[in-house]
Design an enzyme around this catalytic site. Structure first.
Site, PDB file in Angstrom:
ATOM      1  N   TYR A 168      82.803 135.122  19.788  1.00 11.86           N
ATOM      2  CA  TYR A 168      84.100 135.187  19.786  1.00 11.86           C
ATOM      3  C   TYR A 168      84.717 134.420  18.888  1.00 11.86           C
ATOM      4  CZ  TYR A 168      83.402 137.537  24.135  1.00 11.86           C
ATOM      5  OH  TYR A 168      82.887 138.298  25.100  1.00 11.86           O
ATOM      6  N   HIS A 221      67.777 146.824  27.232  1.00  9.85           N
ATOM      7  CA  HIS A 221      66.636 146.593  26.496  1.00  9.85           C
ATOM      8  C   HIS A 221      65.467 147.721  26.798  1.00  9.85           C
ATOM      9  CE1 HIS A 221      68.074 142.542  26.112  1.00  9.85           C
ATOM     10  NE2 HIS A 221      67.282 142.369  25.212  1.00  9.85           N
ATOM     11  N   CYS A 253      90.528 141.854  25.869  1.00  7.46           N
ATOM     12  CA  CYS A 253      89.145 141.350  25.071  1.00  7.46           C
ATOM     13  C   CYS A 253      89.268 141.346  23.626  1.00  7.46           C
ATOM     14  CB  CYS A 253      88.067 142.524  25.279  1.00  7.46           C
ATOM     15  SG  CYS A 253      86.581 142.218  24.665  1.00  7.46           S
ATOM     16  N   HIS A 292      65.282 136.859  17.319  1.00 12.04           N
ATOM     17  CA  HIS A 292      65.510 137.456  18.376  1.00 12.04           C
ATOM     18  C   HIS A 292      67.007 137.152  18.400  1.00 12.04           C
ATOM     19  CE1 HIS A 292      66.334 137.319  22.879  1.00 12.04           C
ATOM     20  NE2 HIS A 292      66.014 138.724  22.545  1.00 12.04           N
ATOM     21  N   ARG A 295      85.150 143.473  31.952  1.00 13.93           N
ATOM     22  CA  ARG A 295      84.342 142.773  31.161  1.00 13.93           C
ATOM     23  C   ARG A 295      83.664 141.843  31.679  1.00 13.93           C
ATOM     24  NH1 ARG A 295      81.056 141.718  28.058  1.00 13.93           N
ATOM     25  NH2 ARG A 295      81.135 140.819  25.884  1.00 13.93           N
TER      26      ARG A 295
END
Length: 556
Positions: A410, A153, A272, A128, A225
């Site tokens: 990140y 999903h 971002c 997953h 974001r």
């Protein structure tokens, strides 16, 4: 299992974090597996971990909105559940919710329901993309609540993966399941001009041509974001928890933050880490939101200095505390109660020229809900992921934040690293961002007149390094022109905001097409790389190659 891992990982193309949140399915680079059914006496049975599925068919289509071809997904099974009773004429046994609830761990098998169907997802837990902890929140129960949090999903190709793990159906008397409340129902309204990259959680950027219309981005058009639903915070009862150095915790109201500490204002660009990710995705598929060139914006932030608040809590000045980190937790939480979190070095937080704010104003207005109302961290020159919104707690530690977004997201990696070999512990968390520029006008594919062409864009560099120059080419980089820079004057080492730029250059007679290119050079003479491929990474972060726009010249 080793065979399954690259197949499934290739299918799950993530668009935000936590890894589950904001999945985008624009690129499905690897084949999906179809499993050979095994049927005995009209029933399907629940398999054990020793059984492994057989790959019998593959198929995937690349591209945004592409469909996914599935083979006959059915759970290979060898042993029926003792109490399973096959419904007349049905290919699957029937279970009660109580029986499903007995399968909540890897040792007992992990079962979930979706609608009226029962699935044994034990073999998928390790694969997953959101990690085991997230998917195990639904163990023994219904997926609907979890998927309401991560609503993306509910797409056909995701459901197709789930169907491959079906082991049964709910008994008819237990098939009614109340629809879970939408956790995003309380999100604020957004400007219709925004280009939406994911709805739940909401992530969007302004049209590129509007981005550079103003030096300060209007609050409604400032890129959004979010990792989780936007929390509703009562300003009257709000308290910022600040953990002190001697185990004492301060609880500061919004009024106290505004009255006890001098207000400070900083003009800063927020970017971002995934800005321009779409360009990396064209080289090789990556996991993340399909950001264009506008996942950054600039505002005038107002609030209390973080260093003033930390000093009030009893922390020493920069240089007296050793190697430490200041951690932040937001009030936005996932279903497990885990809050969004991040940290920055103590020296950044306490630096006298760092200008780190606890911001409660944005462009002279009350902080909007999408941008962290009533309080957020503003860390100039540092990646947006560390600028925690809806700030609830501040702590100081010798370790970085242990949040997923600090430890397992990140971060940048070599182009040679893929999802089978990545080890997030080997790379530092992104803090200061590299030099960046992009073209906002003309738009890709635009038809432009002959004679002269006006090109506009932005340039910015992290760490307070100002932009020294922007070079623009109209012929793919063979010849260059220096653009005119526009923007506020900024002090050396504290150039937190972008420079807007513009160039009007001649179009060579007879030209039918132009390859317009820009590149920026910052105050430390750092320059953007010329191509994307050498800086490609599996998360699609730190995309700052020369920006290229192809246009057509329309002859009279």
């Amino acid at each position: 299992m080793l065979l399954l891992r690259p197949i499934v990982r290739g299918l799950w193309v993530l668009q935000s974090t936590p890894r589950l949140a904001g999945v985008a399915w624009g690129s499905l680079p690897r084949a999906c597996a179809a499993w050979t059914p095994s049927r005995a006496q009209g029933t399907w049975s629940a398999g054990h971990s020793s059984q492994r599925r057989k790959v019998t068919a593959v198929g995937a289509l690349l591209g945004l909105g592409a469909g996914l071809a599935y083979g006959n997904h059915r759970r290979q099974a060898t042993e029926a559940e003792p109490n399973a009773e096959a419904a007349p004429g049905a290919p699957y046994p029937v279970f009660t919710r109580q029986e499903v609830g007995q399968h909540r761990s890897l040792a007992d098998r992990v079962w979930v329901t979706y609608g009226n169907e029962v699935f044994d997802i034990t073999d998928f837990v390790e694969l997953h993309p959101g990690g085991q902890s997230k998917i195990l929140l639904a163990a023994g129960g219904a997926l609907e609540l979890l998927w309401a949090m991560y609503a993306v999903h509910s797409q056909e190709h995701v459901l197709g993966i789930l169907r491959g793990y079906k082991v049964g159906e709910l008994s008819p008397e237990e098939q009614s399941q109340p629809t879970p409340e939408d956790p995003y129902a309380g999100d604020p309204p957004r400007h219709p001009a925004l280009k939406v990259n994911s709805l739940k959680p909401f992530n969007a950027e302004p049209p590129a041509e509007l981005l550079t219309e103003n030096y300060l981005t209007p609050n409604q058009l400032f890129f959004k974001r979010n990792h989780l639903p936007v929390p509703a915070v009562d300003p009257a009862s709000y308290r910022l928890q600040v953990e002190g150095p001697r185990g004492r915790t301060l609880a500061l109201s919004l009024h106290e933050l505004k009255s006890r500490f001098p207000k400070h204002e900083v003009t800063a660009t927020l970017q971002c880490a995934g800005n321009r990710r779409s360009e990396m995705n064209r080289v090789r598929p990556v996991k993340g939101l399909e950001w264009g060139v506008a996942a950054l914006s600039t505002a005038r932030w107002g609030g209390a200095r973080l260093r003033d608040v930390l000093a009030h809590a009893g922390y020493p000045e920069e240089g007296q505390a050793g190697e430490q980190h200041v951690g932040f937790e937001g009030l936005d939480q996932d279903l497990s109660g885990a809050a969004y979190g991040a940290s920055i070095p103590y020296s950044t937080a306490m630096g006298c020229h760092g200008d780190v704010l606890l911001a409660y104003e944005m462009n002279g207005e009350e902080l909007p809900r999408d941008h962290g109302y009533p309080l957020r961290v503003g860390v100039p020159g540092v990646v947006g992921a560390r600028n925690v919104k809806w700030l609830g707690r501040i702590s100081v530690s010798r370790e970085e934040s242990q949040s997923h977004w600090q430890q397992n997201d990140y971060k940048g990696f070599s182009p040679s690293v893929d999802w089978d070999t990545v080890d997030f512990s080997t790379a530092p968390a992104i803090q200061e961002l590299p030099v960046q520029s992009a073209i906002t006008e003309p738009a890709p594919g635009a038809a432009v007149p002959p004679g002269e062409l006006t090109v506009k864009g932005y340039a910015w560099s992290g760490g307070g390094r100002g932009v020294g120059r922007v070079d623009v080419s109209l012929d793919g980089g063979r010849t260059w022109h220096v653009a005119e820079l526009k923007g506020e004057e900024q002090a050396p080492g504290r150039a937190w905001a972008w420079q807007l730029w513009q160039l009007t250059g001649p179009v060579a007679p007879g030209s039918t097409e132009l390859d317009v290119v820009c590149k920026a050079v910052d105050a430390s003479y750092n320059v953007q790389p010329d191509t994307v491929a050498p800086i490609w990474n599996l998360r699609g972060v730190l995309s700052n190659a020369w920006h290229r726009v192809h246009v057509t010249v329309v002859q009279d």
